[in-house]
Enzyme design. Structure first.
Site, PDB file in Angstrom:
ATOM      1  N   TYR A   1       4.351   3.422 -12.736  1.00 50.48           N
ATOM      2  CA  TYR A   1       2.927   3.181 -12.468  1.00 50.48           C
ATOM      3  C   TYR A   1       2.117   2.997 -13.753  1.00 50.48           C
ATOM      4  O   TYR A   1       0.891   3.162 -13.732  1.00 50.48           O
ATOM      5  CB  TYR A   1       2.347   4.321 -11.618  1.00 50.48           C
ATOM      6  CG  TYR A   1       2.654   4.182 -10.137  1.00 50.48           C
ATOM      7  CD1 TYR A   1       2.149   3.119  -9.391  1.00 50.48           C
ATOM      8  CD2 TYR A   1       3.431   5.120  -9.477  1.00 50.48           C
ATOM      9  CE1 TYR A   1       2.418   2.990  -8.032  1.00 50.48           C
ATOM     10  CE2 TYR A   1       3.703   5.004  -8.110  1.00 50.48           C
ATOM     11  CZ  TYR A   1       3.189   3.927  -7.399  1.00 50.48           C
ATOM     12  OH  TYR A   1       3.439   3.793  -6.055  1.00 50.48           O
TER      13      TYR A   1
ATOM     14  N   ASN B   1      -0.187   6.920   1.135  1.00 53.99           N
ATOM     15  CA  ASN B   1      -0.265   5.770   2.039  1.00 53.99           C
ATOM     16  C   ASN B   1       1.102   5.176   2.389  1.00 53.99           C
ATOM     17  O   ASN B   1       1.215   3.987   2.672  1.00 53.99           O
ATOM     18  CB  ASN B   1      -1.232   4.718   1.484  1.00 53.99           C
ATOM     19  CG  ASN B   1      -0.804   4.201   0.125  1.00 53.99           C
ATOM     20  OD1 ASN B   1       0.215   4.629  -0.412  1.00 53.99           O
ATOM     21  ND2 ASN B   1      -1.570   3.280  -0.419  1.00 53.99           N
TER      22      ASN B   1
ATOM     23  N   HIS C   1       4.921   1.439  -0.808  1.00 49.82           N
ATOM     24  CA  HIS C   1       4.555   0.574  -1.932  1.00 49.82           C
ATOM     25  C   HIS C   1       5.242  -0.758  -1.729  1.00 49.82           C
ATOM     26  O   HIS C   1       6.376  -0.801  -1.260  1.00 49.82           O
ATOM     27  CB  HIS C   1       5.032   1.174  -3.270  1.00 49.82           C
ATOM     28  CG  HIS C   1       5.101   0.151  -4.380  1.00 49.82           C
ATOM     29  ND1 HIS C   1       4.010  -0.163  -5.153  1.00 49.82           N
ATOM     30  CD2 HIS C   1       6.107  -0.658  -4.806  1.00 49.82           C
ATOM     31  CE1 HIS C   1       4.353  -1.115  -6.020  1.00 49.82           C
ATOM     32  NE2 HIS C   1       5.627  -1.431  -5.827  1.00 49.82           N
TER      33      HIS C   1
HETATM   34  P1  RTP Z   1       1.152  -0.204  -3.917  1.00 52.09           P
HETATM   35  O1  RTP Z   1       1.037  -0.667  -5.347  1.00 52.09           O
HETATM   36  O2  RTP Z   1       1.564   1.246  -3.786  1.00 52.09           O
HETATM   37  O3  RTP Z   1       1.953  -1.109  -3.063  1.00 52.09           O
HETATM   38  O4  RTP Z   1      -0.277  -0.241  -3.261  1.00 52.09           O
HETATM   39  P2  RTP Z   1      -1.465  -1.234  -3.530  1.00 52.09           P
HETATM   40  O5  RTP Z   1      -1.028  -2.406  -4.348  1.00 52.09           O
HETATM   41  O6  RTP Z   1      -2.048  -1.458  -2.189  1.00 52.09           O
HETATM   42  O7  RTP Z   1      -2.432  -0.295  -4.371  1.00 52.09           O
HETATM   43  P3  RTP Z   1      -2.701  -0.191  -5.955  1.00 52.09           P
HETATM   44  O8  RTP Z   1      -4.114  -0.568  -6.187  1.00 52.09           O
HETATM   45  O9  RTP Z   1      -1.620  -0.913  -6.709  1.00 52.09           O
HETATM   46  O10 RTP Z   1      -2.569   1.370  -6.188  1.00 52.09           O
HETATM   47  C1  RTP Z   1      -1.297   1.962  -6.318  1.00 52.09           C
HETATM   48  C2  RTP Z   1      -1.276   3.221  -5.502  1.00 52.09           C
HETATM   49  O11 RTP Z   1      -2.150   4.184  -6.091  1.00 52.09           O
HETATM   50  C3  RTP Z   1      -2.690   5.030  -5.077  1.00 52.09           C
HETATM   51  N1  RTP Z   1      -4.153   4.959  -5.105  1.00 52.09           N
HETATM   52  N2  RTP Z   1      -4.907   6.029  -5.003  1.00 52.09           N
HETATM   53  N3  RTP Z   1      -7.118   7.791  -4.847  1.00 52.09           N
HETATM   54  C4  RTP Z   1      -7.324   6.489  -4.975  1.00 52.09           C
HETATM   55  O12 RTP Z   1      -8.433   6.002  -5.023  1.00 52.09           O
HETATM   56  C5  RTP Z   1      -6.164   5.603  -5.071  1.00 52.09           C
HETATM   57  N4  RTP Z   1      -6.200   4.286  -5.217  1.00 52.09           N
HETATM   58  C6  RTP Z   1      -4.905   3.886  -5.245  1.00 52.09           C
HETATM   59  C7  RTP Z   1      -2.149   4.532  -3.750  1.00 52.09           C
HETATM   60  O13 RTP Z   1      -0.981   5.304  -3.427  1.00 52.09           O
HETATM   61  C8  RTP Z   1      -1.775   3.100  -4.056  1.00 52.09           C
HETATM   62  O14 RTP Z   1      -0.807   2.605  -3.168  1.00 52.09           O
HETATM   63 MG    MG Z   2      -0.020  -2.202  -6.253  1.00 55.87          MG
END
Ligand code: RTP
Ligand code: MG
Length: 140
Positions: free
Chosen positions: A51, A114, A117
């Site tokens: 990450y 959530n 990923h």
């Molecule tokens: P992912 O990478 O997990 O597939 O999900 P995504 O693209 O929809 O979301 P991303 O913006 O890349 O964020 C990665 C993961 O970080 C956690 N998160 N927490 N507390 C918060 O505001 C927050 N925002 C993001 C989530 O687990 C997200 O999937």
């Molecule tokens: Mg993402």
């Protein structure tokens, strides 16, 4: 259209609640083939590396702690338009915004916990697959 591969994680909140099979079924129902799959538990250093793109975000520490809290299932999904298709099946990051029938709408607990990923682009898909799998483990 050529087959594409994407990288997927079934996250700790989902493995903990025994949802691995139900989530994998959603991928298969959408026409994605699981060409590699293993259950692992990340170290903190591995989670921080994976990450790394989010290292300056306020949720980074919480996200890494969550990702090491239980085992995860890492998978490679293959299909036409696999990256976009997988993100469609996952639904919006925040389950409150996720569409009916998506994995996050059905299973996610919060924006952080959530359930899944999925890679967001061809370059990140290739990097993420290579981070977790050797070529020998990908069986199309
Ligand atoms: P992912 O990478 O997990 O597939 O999900 P995504 O693209 O929809 O979301 P991303 O913006 O890349 O964020 C990665 C993961 O970080 C956690 N998160 N927490 N507390 C918060 O505001 C927050 N925002 C993001 C989530 O687990 C997200 O999937
Ligand atoms: Mg993402």
């Amino acid at each position: 259209m050529a087959l594409e591969r994407t990288f997927s994680i079934i996250k700790p909140d989902a493995t903990k609640r025994n949802l691995t099979g139900q989530i994998a079924a959603k991928f298969e129902e959408a026409g994605l083939r699981i060409v590699a799959s293993k259950r692992i538990q990340l170290t903190l250093a591995q989670a921080q590396t994976f990450y790394g793109v989010h290292k300056d975000r306020p949720f980074f520490d919480e996200l890494c702690e969550f990702m090491i809290s239980e085992p995860i299932v890492v998978q490679v999904l293959e299909g036409e338009n696999a990256i976009a298709k997988n993100r469609e099946v996952m639904g919006a990051t925040n389950p409150a915004d996720a569409a009916e029938g998506t994995i996050r709408k059905e299973f996610a607990l919060s924006i952080g916990e959530n359930s899944v990923h999925g890679s967001d682009a061809p370059e990140t898909a290739a990097e993420e697959i290579a981070f977790f799998f050797s070529g020998l483990e990908l069986v199309g």
